[in-house]
Design a protein around this motif. Structure first.
Motif, PDB file in Angstrom:
ATOM      1  N   PHE A  59       3.819   1.500  16.639  1.00 38.00           N
ATOM      2  CA  PHE A  59       3.520   2.567  15.676  1.00 38.00           C
ATOM      3  C   PHE A  59       2.108   3.094  15.915  1.00 38.00           C
ATOM      4  O   PHE A  59       1.901   4.294  15.963  1.00 38.00           O
ATOM      5  CB  PHE A  59       3.639   2.070  14.230  1.00 38.00           C
ATOM      6  CG  PHE A  59       5.024   2.143  13.671  1.00 38.00           C
ATOM      7  CD1 PHE A  59       5.617   3.363  13.373  1.00 38.00           C
ATOM      8  CD2 PHE A  59       5.742   0.989  13.422  1.00 38.00           C
ATOM      9  CE1 PHE A  59       6.897   3.432  12.850  1.00 38.00           C
ATOM     10  CE2 PHE A  59       7.017   1.042  12.898  1.00 38.00           C
ATOM     11  CZ  PHE A  59       7.603   2.268  12.607  1.00 38.00           C
ATOM     12  N   GLY A  60       1.147   2.184  16.007  1.00 37.35           N
ATOM     13  CA  GLY A  60      -0.237   2.587  16.254  1.00 37.35           C
ATOM     14  C   GLY A  60      -0.938   3.251  15.084  1.00 37.35           C
ATOM     15  O   GLY A  60      -2.111   3.557  15.159  1.00 37.35           O
ATOM     16  N   ASN A  61      -0.235   3.522  14.027  1.00 36.58           N
ATOM     17  CA  ASN A  61      -0.771   4.178  12.830  1.00 36.58           C
ATOM     18  C   ASN A  61      -0.319   3.409  11.605  1.00 36.58           C
ATOM     19  O   ASN A  61       0.569   2.559  11.699  1.00 36.58           O
ATOM     20  CB  ASN A  61      -0.248   5.616  12.724  1.00 36.58           C
ATOM     21  CG  ASN A  61      -0.830   6.527  13.774  1.00 36.58           C
ATOM     22  OD1 ASN A  61      -2.005   6.432  14.102  1.00 36.58           O
ATOM     23  ND2 ASN A  61      -0.002   7.401  14.315  1.00 36.58           N
ATOM     24  N   PRO A  62      -0.883   3.749  10.454  1.00 34.83           N
ATOM     25  CA  PRO A  62      -0.384   3.116   9.231  1.00 34.83           C
ATOM     26  C   PRO A  62       1.113   3.372   9.070  1.00 34.83           C
ATOM     27  O   PRO A  62       1.618   4.435   9.425  1.00 34.83           O
ATOM     28  CB  PRO A  62      -1.177   3.829   8.126  1.00 34.83           C
ATOM     29  CG  PRO A  62      -2.415   4.323   8.797  1.00 34.83           C
ATOM     30  CD  PRO A  62      -1.991   4.665  10.192  1.00 34.83           C
ATOM     31  N   VAL A  63       1.820   2.367   8.553  1.00 32.74           N
ATOM     32  CA  VAL A  63       3.268   2.459   8.419  1.00 32.74           C
ATOM     33  C   VAL A  63       3.691   1.752   7.138  1.00 32.74           C
ATOM     34  O   VAL A  63       3.092   0.738   6.758  1.00 32.74           O
ATOM     35  CB  VAL A  63       3.958   1.845   9.670  1.00 32.74           C
ATOM     36  CG1 VAL A  63       3.569   0.399   9.860  1.00 32.74           C
ATOM     37  CG2 VAL A  63       5.448   1.993   9.621  1.00 32.74           C
ATOM     38  N   HIS A 113     -10.568  -0.709  16.749  1.00 37.34           N
ATOM     39  CA  HIS A 113     -10.413   0.213  15.630  1.00 37.34           C
ATOM     40  C   HIS A 113     -11.681   0.205  14.792  1.00 37.34           C
ATOM     41  O   HIS A 113     -12.131  -0.836  14.343  1.00 37.34           O
ATOM     42  CB  HIS A 113      -9.220  -0.192  14.748  1.00 37.34           C
ATOM     43  CG  HIS A 113      -7.907   0.012  15.410  1.00 37.34           C
ATOM     44  ND1 HIS A 113      -7.150  -1.016  15.885  1.00 37.34           N
ATOM     45  CD2 HIS A 113      -7.230   1.140  15.697  1.00 37.34           C
ATOM     46  CE1 HIS A 113      -6.051  -0.544  16.428  1.00 37.34           C
ATOM     47  NE2 HIS A 113      -6.077   0.767  16.335  1.00 37.34           N
ATOM     48  N   SER A 114     -12.252   1.371  14.589  1.00 38.74           N
ATOM     49  CA  SER A 114     -13.456   1.450  13.784  1.00 38.74           C
ATOM     50  C   SER A 114     -13.084   1.599  12.308  1.00 38.74           C
ATOM     51  O   SER A 114     -11.937   1.856  11.962  1.00 38.74           O
ATOM     52  CB  SER A 114     -14.304   2.630  14.251  1.00 38.74           C
ATOM     53  OG  SER A 114     -13.573   3.827  14.104  1.00 38.74           O
ATOM     54  N   GLU A 126       3.066  11.560   5.215  1.00 36.61           N
ATOM     55  CA  GLU A 126       2.287  11.175   6.390  1.00 36.61           C
ATOM     56  C   GLU A 126       0.952  10.560   5.968  1.00 36.61           C
ATOM     57  O   GLU A 126       0.318  11.014   5.010  1.00 36.61           O
ATOM     58  CB  GLU A 126       2.034  12.400   7.272  1.00 36.61           C
ATOM     59  CG  GLU A 126       1.336  12.116   8.568  1.00 36.61           C
ATOM     60  CD  GLU A 126       2.196  11.416   9.596  1.00 36.61           C
ATOM     61  OE1 GLU A 126       1.662  11.035  10.636  1.00 36.61           O
ATOM     62  OE2 GLU A 126       3.405  11.248   9.376  1.00 36.61           O
ATOM     63  N   VAL A 127       0.539   9.507   6.670  1.00 41.27           N
ATOM     64  CA  VAL A 127      -0.761   8.874   6.459  1.00 41.27           C
ATOM     65  C   VAL A 127      -1.554   9.067   7.740  1.00 41.27           C
ATOM     66  O   VAL A 127      -1.103   8.687   8.819  1.00 41.27           O
ATOM     67  CB  VAL A 127      -0.621   7.363   6.153  1.00 41.27           C
ATOM     68  CG1 VAL A 127      -1.987   6.743   5.906  1.00 41.27           C
ATOM     69  CG2 VAL A 127       0.308   7.126   4.971  1.00 41.27           C
ATOM     70  N   ILE A 128      -2.727   9.675   7.618  1.00 42.37           N
ATOM     71  CA  ILE A 128      -3.528  10.008   8.789  1.00 42.37           C
ATOM     72  C   ILE A 128      -4.858   9.265   8.700  1.00 42.37           C
ATOM     73  O   ILE A 128      -5.550   9.330   7.682  1.00 42.37           O
ATOM     74  CB  ILE A 128      -3.782  11.528   8.866  1.00 42.37           C
ATOM     75  CG1 ILE A 128      -2.449  12.290   8.888  1.00 42.37           C
ATOM     76  CG2 ILE A 128      -4.641  11.882  10.084  1.00 42.37           C
ATOM     77  CD1 ILE A 128      -2.570  13.780   8.652  1.00 42.37           C
ATOM     78  N   ASP A 129      -5.195   8.540   9.769  1.00 46.21           N
ATOM     79  CA  ASP A 129      -6.500   7.881   9.845  1.00 46.21           C
ATOM     80  C   ASP A 129      -7.572   8.940  10.043  1.00 46.21           C
ATOM     81  O   ASP A 129      -7.393   9.874  10.831  1.00 46.21           O
ATOM     82  CB  ASP A 129      -6.555   6.912  11.025  1.00 46.21           C
ATOM     83  CG  ASP A 129      -5.700   5.681  10.815  1.00 46.21           C
ATOM     84  OD1 ASP A 129      -5.320   5.400   9.665  1.00 46.21           O
ATOM     85  OD2 ASP A 129      -5.415   4.985  11.804  1.00 46.21           O
ATOM     86  N   VAL A 130      -8.694   8.776   9.344  1.00 44.48           N
ATOM     87  CA  VAL A 130      -9.803   9.714   9.497  1.00 44.48           C
ATOM     88  C   VAL A 130     -11.121   8.942   9.426  1.00 44.48           C
ATOM     89  O   VAL A 130     -11.281   8.058   8.587  1.00 44.48           O
ATOM     90  CB  VAL A 130      -9.747  10.843   8.438  1.00 44.48           C
ATOM     91  CG1 VAL A 130      -9.855  10.313   7.031  1.00 44.48           C
ATOM     92  CG2 VAL A 130     -10.809  11.885   8.683  1.00 44.48           C
ATOM     93  N   ARG A 159     -12.634   1.873   0.185  1.00 44.32           N
ATOM     94  CA  ARG A 159     -11.724   2.832   0.807  1.00 44.32           C
ATOM     95  C   ARG A 159     -11.967   4.211   0.207  1.00 44.32           C
ATOM     96  O   ARG A 159     -12.225   4.320  -0.985  1.00 44.32           O
ATOM     97  CB  ARG A 159     -10.261   2.456   0.557  1.00 44.32           C
ATOM     98  CG  ARG A 159      -9.848   1.175   1.196  1.00 44.32           C
ATOM     99  CD  ARG A 159      -8.344   0.954   1.020  1.00 44.32           C
ATOM    100  NE  ARG A 159      -8.025  -0.357   1.532  1.00 44.32           N
ATOM    101  CZ  ARG A 159      -7.634  -1.365   0.784  1.00 44.32           C
ATOM    102  NH1 ARG A 159      -7.475  -1.210  -0.508  1.00 44.32           N
ATOM    103  NH2 ARG A 159      -7.374  -2.532   1.318  1.00 44.32           N
ATOM    104  N   VAL A 160     -11.870   5.197   1.039  1.00 44.40           N
ATOM    105  CA  VAL A 160     -11.856   6.571   0.561  1.00 44.40           C
ATOM    106  C   VAL A 160     -10.493   7.114   0.955  1.00 44.40           C
ATOM    107  O   VAL A 160     -10.148   7.146   2.137  1.00 44.40           O
ATOM    108  CB  VAL A 160     -12.992   7.414   1.196  1.00 44.40           C
ATOM    109  CG1 VAL A 160     -12.865   8.873   0.774  1.00 44.40           C
ATOM    110  CG2 VAL A 160     -14.352   6.852   0.820  1.00 44.40           C
ATOM    111  N   GLU A 161      -9.722   7.474  -0.035  1.00 37.42           N
ATOM    112  CA  GLU A 161      -8.381   7.999   0.222  1.00 37.42           C
ATOM    113  C   GLU A 161      -8.328   9.425  -0.296  1.00 37.42           C
ATOM    114  O   GLU A 161      -8.692   9.690  -1.437  1.00 37.42           O
ATOM    115  CB  GLU A 161      -7.330   7.114  -0.448  1.00 37.42           C
ATOM    116  CG  GLU A 161      -7.335   5.715   0.142  1.00 37.42           C
ATOM    117  CD  GLU A 161      -6.442   4.734  -0.593  1.00 37.42           C
ATOM    118  OE1 GLU A 161      -6.048   5.027  -1.740  1.00 37.42           O
ATOM    119  OE2 GLU A 161      -6.159   3.684  -0.019  1.00 37.42           O
TER     120      GLU A 161
END
Length: 190
Positions: A59-63, A113-114, A126-130, A159-161
């Motif tokens: 996946f490589g991303n949040p899931v 991962h930073s 969708e959840v996008i890393d930023v 966390r900032v969401e």
């Protein structure tokens, strides 16, 4: 004509075999990566842990846990999945948070991962890393220090969401990419 047809068939078979071998190599690498991650954290290597890590790496991303369960296609029982995820949280390589629609979302936290935050699309999910600027993070750290002092409270993480809607031009959204390609197809057919 017959020779060119045989050539095309042989080329297709060779390309197919090459693709299969490449896929096998990728799978072997993911298995090795999974084993290495577990070994590095002194966790016993089990088939369910390898399968879950492979899926998370892919996946490589949040899931969401439901998406992860679907990806595993029944290879890991739901109760086992939760145990494995809990084990990964204990060794601090898994981050768990809740989406705006109260779905549990997980993501691997590996050395490369930073520190980052998330954008949530209220429409497609969708959840996008930023990553936010270092300047903003420093200001936020100062505010956190003030809060700790004022409330005599030890903050261990933050966390900032951010919540909003993807646009038609969203380059991260798998649904928007489908939408824009469908829209482009419709425009080209007119």
């Amino acid at each position: 004509m017959r020779l060119s047809l045989i050539y095309l068939i042989v080329k297709f078979i060779c390309d197919f075999i090459s693709s299969v071998l490449e896929l096998i190599s990728i799978i072997k690498n993911m298995i090795e990566d999974s084993k290495e991650i577990l070994s590095k954290h002194s966790v016993s290597i089990t088939n369910p842990r390898i399968l879950v890590l492979e899926a998370l790496l892919e996946f490589g991303n949040p899931v969401t846990i439901d998406e992860l369960q679907s990806k595993l296609q029944g290879a890991v029982a739901k109760s086992t999945l939760y145990r494995v995820l809990n084990d990964l949280k204990k060794i601090k390589i898994l981050n768990e948070f809740t989406s705006p629609d109260n779905a549990t979302v997980v993501e691997l936290i590996l050395e490369d991962h930073s520190h980052h935050h998330h954008l949530f699309c209220s429409d497609c999910g969708e959840v996008i890393d930023v990553e936010l600027s270092e300047e903003f993070e420093l200001m936020l750290d100062k505010e956190i220090e003030k809060v700790q002092k004022n409330f005599n409270f030890k903050i261990t993480d933050h966390r900032v969401e951010m919540f909003g809607l993807c646009t038609e031009e969203c380059s991260n959204c798998k649904y928007c990419l489908l939408y824009t390609s469908d829209a482009a197809d419709e425009r080209s057919s007119v």
